[in-house]
Design a protein around this motif. Structure first.
Motif, PDB file in Angstrom:
ATOM      1  N   ARG A  75      -2.334  43.269  51.976  1.00 24.31           N
ATOM      2  CA  ARG A  75      -2.717  44.016  53.177  1.00 24.31           C
ATOM      3  C   ARG A  75      -2.250  45.456  53.015  1.00 24.31           C
ATOM      4  NH1 ARG A  75       0.230  42.296  58.078  1.00 24.31           N
ATOM      5  NH2 ARG A  75       0.966  44.411  58.269  1.00 24.31           N
ATOM      6  N   SER A  76      -3.176  46.369  53.108  1.00 26.57           N
ATOM      7  CA  SER A  76      -2.846  47.768  52.817  1.00 26.57           C
ATOM      8  C   SER A  76      -2.155  48.433  53.995  1.00 26.57           C
ATOM      9  CB  SER A  76      -4.125  48.533  52.471  1.00 26.57           C
ATOM     10  OG  SER A  76      -5.035  48.459  53.552  1.00 26.57           O
ATOM     11  N   LEU A  77      -1.375  49.447  53.672  1.00 29.35           N
ATOM     12  CA  LEU A  77      -0.722  50.266  54.682  1.00 29.35           C
ATOM     13  C   LEU A  77      -1.750  51.239  55.260  1.00 29.35           C
ATOM     14  CD1 LEU A  77       2.589  51.059  52.780  1.00 29.35           C
ATOM     15  CD2 LEU A  77       2.270  49.464  54.661  1.00 29.35           C
ATOM     16  N   PRO A  78      -1.534  51.714  56.464  1.00 29.19           N
ATOM     17  CA  PRO A  78      -2.492  52.668  57.041  1.00 29.19           C
ATOM     18  C   PRO A  78      -2.546  53.960  56.230  1.00 29.19           C
ATOM     19  CG  PRO A  78      -0.812  52.022  58.654  1.00 29.19           C
ATOM     20  CD  PRO A  78      -0.448  51.386  57.369  1.00 29.19           C
ATOM     21  N   LEU A  79      -3.741  54.505  56.130  1.00 31.29           N
ATOM     22  CA  LEU A  79      -3.924  55.768  55.424  1.00 31.29           C
ATOM     23  C   LEU A  79      -3.640  56.921  56.380  1.00 31.29           C
ATOM     24  CD1 LEU A  79      -7.254  55.053  53.521  1.00 31.29           C
ATOM     25  CD2 LEU A  79      -4.962  55.178  52.558  1.00 31.29           C
ATOM     26  N   ALA A 113      -7.535  69.473  51.238  1.00 28.26           N
ATOM     27  CA  ALA A 113      -7.552  68.568  50.085  1.00 28.26           C
ATOM     28  C   ALA A 113      -6.935  67.212  50.423  1.00 28.26           C
ATOM     29  CB  ALA A 113      -6.818  69.201  48.914  1.00 28.26           C
ATOM     30  N   GLY A 114      -6.006  67.191  51.371  1.00 27.57           N
ATOM     31  CA  GLY A 114      -5.395  65.926  51.782  1.00 27.57           C
ATOM     32  C   GLY A 114      -6.411  64.976  52.367  1.00 27.57           C
ATOM     33  N   GLN A 115      -7.384  65.522  53.081  1.00 23.41           N
ATOM     34  CA  GLN A 115      -8.447  64.688  53.641  1.00 23.41           C
ATOM     35  C   GLN A 115      -9.308  64.089  52.537  1.00 23.41           C
ATOM     36  OE1 GLN A 115      -8.508  63.886  56.846  1.00 23.41           O
ATOM     37  NE2 GLN A 115      -6.700  65.172  57.089  1.00 23.41           N
ATOM     38  N   LEU A 116      -9.533  64.862  51.469  1.00 22.52           N
ATOM     39  CA  LEU A 116     -10.297  64.337  50.324  1.00 22.52           C
ATOM     40  C   LEU A 116      -9.542  63.205  49.638  1.00 22.52           C
ATOM     41  CD1 LEU A 116     -11.662  67.658  48.793  1.00 22.52           C
ATOM     42  CD2 LEU A 116     -12.918  65.937  50.104  1.00 22.52           C
ATOM     43  N   VAL A 117      -8.235  63.353  49.546  1.00 22.72           N
ATOM     44  CA  VAL A 117      -7.412  62.294  48.950  1.00 22.72           C
ATOM     45  C   VAL A 117      -7.516  61.024  49.794  1.00 22.72           C
ATOM     46  CG1 VAL A 117      -5.041  61.608  48.406  1.00 22.72           C
ATOM     47  CG2 VAL A 117      -5.848  63.889  47.796  1.00 22.72           C
ATOM     48  N   LEU A 118      -7.502  61.157  51.105  1.00 20.34           N
ATOM     49  CA  LEU A 118      -7.647  59.996  51.980  1.00 20.34           C
ATOM     50  C   LEU A 118      -8.983  59.309  51.771  1.00 20.34           C
ATOM     51  CD1 LEU A 118      -6.155  61.029  55.443  1.00 20.34           C
ATOM     52  CD2 LEU A 118      -5.220  59.465  53.764  1.00 20.34           C
ATOM     53  N   ALA A 162     -10.753  59.356  49.057  1.00 28.33           N
ATOM     54  CA  ALA A 162     -10.707  58.715  47.736  1.00 28.33           C
ATOM     55  C   ALA A 162      -9.911  57.408  47.792  1.00 28.33           C
ATOM     56  CB  ALA A 162     -10.089  59.671  46.720  1.00 28.33           C
ATOM     57  N   LYS A 163      -8.793  57.419  48.513  1.00 29.47           N
ATOM     58  CA  LYS A 163      -8.003  56.189  48.643  1.00 29.47           C
ATOM     59  C   LYS A 163      -8.793  55.117  49.380  1.00 29.47           C
ATOM     60  CE  LYS A 163      -3.302  58.042  48.674  1.00 29.47           C
ATOM     61  NZ  LYS A 163      -2.078  58.187  49.483  1.00 29.47           N
ATOM     62  N   TRP A 164      -9.464  55.519  50.451  1.00 28.97           N
ATOM     63  CA  TRP A 164     -10.262  54.572  51.223  1.00 28.97           C
ATOM     64  C   TRP A 164     -11.352  53.959  50.349  1.00 28.97           C
ATOM     65  CZ3 TRP A 164     -15.452  54.578  52.481  1.00 28.97           C
ATOM     66  CH2 TRP A 164     -15.847  53.610  53.413  1.00 28.97           C
ATOM     67  N   ALA A 165     -12.042  54.790  49.568  1.00 29.99           N
ATOM     68  CA  ALA A 165     -13.111  54.305  48.687  1.00 29.99           C
ATOM     69  C   ALA A 165     -12.549  53.355  47.627  1.00 29.99           C
ATOM     70  CB  ALA A 165     -13.827  55.488  48.033  1.00 29.99           C
ATOM     71  N   PHE A 166     -11.396  53.701  47.062  1.00 31.87           N
ATOM     72  CA  PHE A 166     -10.767  52.838  46.063  1.00 31.87           C
ATOM     73  C   PHE A 166     -10.436  51.474  46.663  1.00 31.87           C
ATOM     74  CE2 PHE A 166      -6.901  51.092  44.183  1.00 31.87           C
ATOM     75  CZ  PHE A 166      -7.318  50.933  42.872  1.00 31.87           C
ATOM     76  N   ARG A 167      -9.847  51.484  47.858  1.00 32.14           N
ATOM     77  CA  ARG A 167      -9.482  50.213  48.499  1.00 32.14           C
ATOM     78  C   ARG A 167     -10.714  49.357  48.767  1.00 32.14           C
ATOM     79  NH1 ARG A 167      -4.902  51.799  53.007  1.00 32.14           N
ATOM     80  NH2 ARG A 167      -3.260  52.357  51.534  1.00 32.14           N
ATOM     81  N   LYS A 168     -11.765  49.979  49.261  1.00 37.88           N
ATOM     82  CA  LYS A 168     -12.978  49.218  49.593  1.00 37.88           C
ATOM     83  C   LYS A 168     -13.625  48.622  48.353  1.00 37.88           C
ATOM     84  CE  LYS A 168     -13.121  49.502  53.998  1.00 37.88           C
ATOM     85  NZ  LYS A 168     -12.834  48.324  54.776  1.00 37.88           N
TER      86      LYS A 168
END
Length: 147
Positions: free
Chosen positions: A61-65, A72-77, A79-85
């Motif tokens: 279960r992932s931690l909240p993003l 750029a921080g929003q882009l990282v979020l 990217a993390k969301w896409a990786f998790r999905k």
């Protein structure tokens, strides 16, 4: 203020923190009203840690993003969301054994906590029995021995 059932002098703690900040040249916070007592109920360590183990037992279960950065921080979020999905199946497979292990740790802790609670009750009962005055000896007429 109480933490893990121990009284912590809140004003003294805040004063020490403020002093350490001033010593390091860091700005201190504005004055805050800190109630002396009655802020939080006593925390039972056994149930506190059991709840924490329960909450975090599933390693898949992932931690909240979230990010504190803009741009750029929003882009990282994203990217993390896409990786998790896209990789959740692989994440579940990789962390499956850890999830099972965490479940065993949680269950073992719960069993040990129940045993500690039972033993505490037993010790309290023994202490109460020891503190109680011994029963008075019967005062009967036929209790004298002839010899």
């Amino acid at each position: 203020m109480k933490l893990m059932g121990r009284d912590i002098p809140a004003r003294e703690l805040l004063a020490r923190i403020e002093e350490r900040l001033r010593t390091r040249g860091l700005p201190t916070s504005e004055p805050a009203d800190v109630p002396e007592e009655g802020v939080e109920p006593r925390v039972d360590p056994l149930s506190f840690y059991l709840d924490a183990l329960e909450e975090n037992a599933d390693a898949t279960r992932s931690l909240p993003l979230h990010t504190h950065r803009g741009g750029a921080g929003q882009l990282v979020l994203v990217a993390k969301w896409a990786f998790r999905k896209t990789c959740q199946v692989f994440i579940n497979e990789t962390l499956g054994r850890q999830r099972v292990f965490n479940g065993h740790v949680r269950d073992s802790y719960a069993q040990l906590s129940a045993e500690v609670i039972r033993l505490r009750a037993e010790v309290e009962a023994l202490r109460a029995a020891q503190a109680a005055p011994p029963p008075a000896p019967p005062s009967g007429r036929g209790s004298k021995k002839s010899g």
